[in-house]
Design a protein around this motif. Structure first.
Motif, PDB file in Angstrom:
ATOM      1  N   TRP A  83       0.820  -1.220   0.000  1.00  0.00           N
ATOM      2  CA  TRP A  83       0.000   0.000   0.000  1.00  0.00           C
ATOM      3  C   TRP A  83       0.855   1.272   0.000  1.00  0.00           C
ATOM      4  O   TRP A  83       0.347   2.366  -0.194  1.00  0.00           O
ATOM      5  N   LEU A  84       2.158   1.130   0.181  1.00  0.00           N
ATOM      6  CA  LEU A  84       3.056   2.283   0.246  1.00  0.00           C
ATOM      7  C   LEU A  84       3.231   2.910  -1.136  1.00  0.00           C
ATOM      8  O   LEU A  84       3.549   2.215  -2.096  1.00  0.00           O
ATOM      9  N   HIS A  85       3.018   4.218  -1.238  1.00  0.00           N
ATOM     10  CA  HIS A  85       3.173   4.917  -2.513  1.00  0.00           C
ATOM     11  C   HIS A  85       4.076   6.143  -2.414  1.00  0.00           C
ATOM     12  O   HIS A  85       4.442   6.708  -3.441  1.00  0.00           O
ATOM     13  N   THR A  86       4.411   6.557  -1.201  1.00  0.00           N
ATOM     14  CA  THR A  86       5.213   7.765  -1.008  1.00  0.00           C
ATOM     15  C   THR A  86       6.375   7.481  -0.073  1.00  0.00           C
ATOM     16  O   THR A  86       6.184   6.890   0.991  1.00  0.00           O
ATOM     17  N   LEU A  87       7.567   7.908  -0.481  1.00  0.00           N
ATOM     18  CA  LEU A  87       8.730   7.859   0.398  1.00  0.00           C
ATOM     19  C   LEU A  87       8.862   9.211   1.080  1.00  0.00           C
ATOM     20  O   LEU A  87       8.763  10.246   0.424  1.00  0.00           O
ATOM     21  N   VAL A  88       9.100   9.200   2.369  1.00  0.00           N
ATOM     22  CA  VAL A  88       9.382  10.426   3.106  1.00  0.00           C
ATOM     23  C   VAL A  88      10.900  10.473   3.282  1.00  0.00           C
ATOM     24  O   VAL A  88      11.481   9.572   3.886  1.00  0.00           O
ATOM     25  N   VAL A  89      11.520  11.503   2.726  1.00  0.00           N
ATOM     26  CA  VAL A  89      12.977  11.644   2.780  1.00  0.00           C
ATOM     27  C   VAL A  89      13.316  12.545   3.956  1.00  0.00           C
ATOM     28  O   VAL A  89      12.849  13.681   4.045  1.00  0.00           O
TER      29      VAL A  89
END
Length: 86
Positions: free
Chosen positions: A32-38
């Motif tokens: 379900w992960l679609h965004t990486l938080v940098v």
């Protein structure tokens, strides 16, 4: 989940190809992960990254995406010259 670089004295945003690889790896466990938080080494959010779609990728990230899907995946960056000549 965190990917931490060895020398954290200066922040450099990860490459698009690296973000593609990390997202692919994480989605194996978290589909379900679609965004990486940098984040930087202090935990401050430095940006967010979402896959823009294959047509919008730079050449390095696109070659990663193609190579990882092959029956005999490319071993980048060591074989990038071979991949370009295919």
């Amino acid at each position: 989940v965190a990917y931490v670089k060895t020398d954290s004295s200066r922040f450099y945003h990860p490459s698009e190809a690296y973000c593609c690889a990390v997202l692919r790896n994480l989605r194996g466990s978290f589909p379900w992960l679609h965004t990486l938080v940098v984040r930087d080494s202090g935990g401050q959010v430095r940006g967010r990254w979402q896959h823009p779609g294959f047509a919008q990728l730079g050449i390095g990230a696109f070659l990663f995406e193609v190579g990882v899907r092959k029956a005999d995946p490319w071993q980048l960056p060591r074989r990038i010259g071979e991949a370009r000549s295919d």
